[in-house]
Design a protein around this motif. Structure first.
Motif: not given
Length: 164
Positions: A91-119
């Motif tokens: 899935l080219d990392g889209l599964d991981a991106l969606l799993a991280i970015v789609q947090m429920p209200p009250g539990v934020p996670v700032a999310t960067v690009a796929i493989n975006g450890a530098d950012n």
């Protein structure tokens, strides 16, 4: 200034290493751990619950596939958490991106690009620079040098095209 980078697997280090190096270059103390949200959930929860008292000011969670690690960390700590989705499946990392970015209200996670450890590392520096003025000055210099490189590339391209 102390940041933890938590990876779901040791294979994630090839992506995370860029961010680790950036943090070190900025003079941020960094610990890197392998803790799985699924295979060692108690360890993930305990790490996050104790992160603040252990001197961490920010956590970076990197994971692929189901990528629940950043969310588990965020659910157990008051510290800011930055999620790095890792490209690890067909899935080219889209599964991981969606799993991280789609947090429920009250539990934020700032999310960067796929493989975006530098950012993720640069965002961590920016967040920490609110408290540490010397870090803010280093970040301003980093941005200045980045701009100068772009200006130099533009100049070289213009000269090349003018000579054609």
């Amino acid at each position: 200034m102390k940041v933890a980078i938590i990876m779901g697997s040791d294979s994630d280090f090839q992506v995370v290493e860029k961010g680790y190096n950036i943090l070190k270059d900025f003079g941020v103390e960094v610990d890197v751990r392998v803790i799985s949200a699924h295979r060692t959930p108690d360890e993930a929860i305990n790490f996050a619950k104790n992160a603040e008292q252990n001197g961490y000011e920010l956590l970076i969670g990197a994971a692929g596939k189901a990528a629940h690690l950043p969310g588990v960390l965020a659910g157990c700590t008051p510290l800011p958490v930055i999620g790095v989705p890792i490209r690890s499946t067909e899935l080219d990392g889209l599964d991981a991106l969606l799993a991280i970015v789609q947090m429920p209200p009250g539990v934020p996670v700032a999310t960067v690009a796929i493989n975006g450890a530098d950012n993720a590392a640069l965002l961590a520096v920016q967040i920490l620079s609110i408290k540490y003025e010397d870090l803010r000055m280093k970040f301003k210099e980093y941005k200045k040098q980045m701009a100068e490189k772009v200006i130099e590339k533009d100049k070289k391209l213009s000269e090349k095209l003018a000579n054609n």
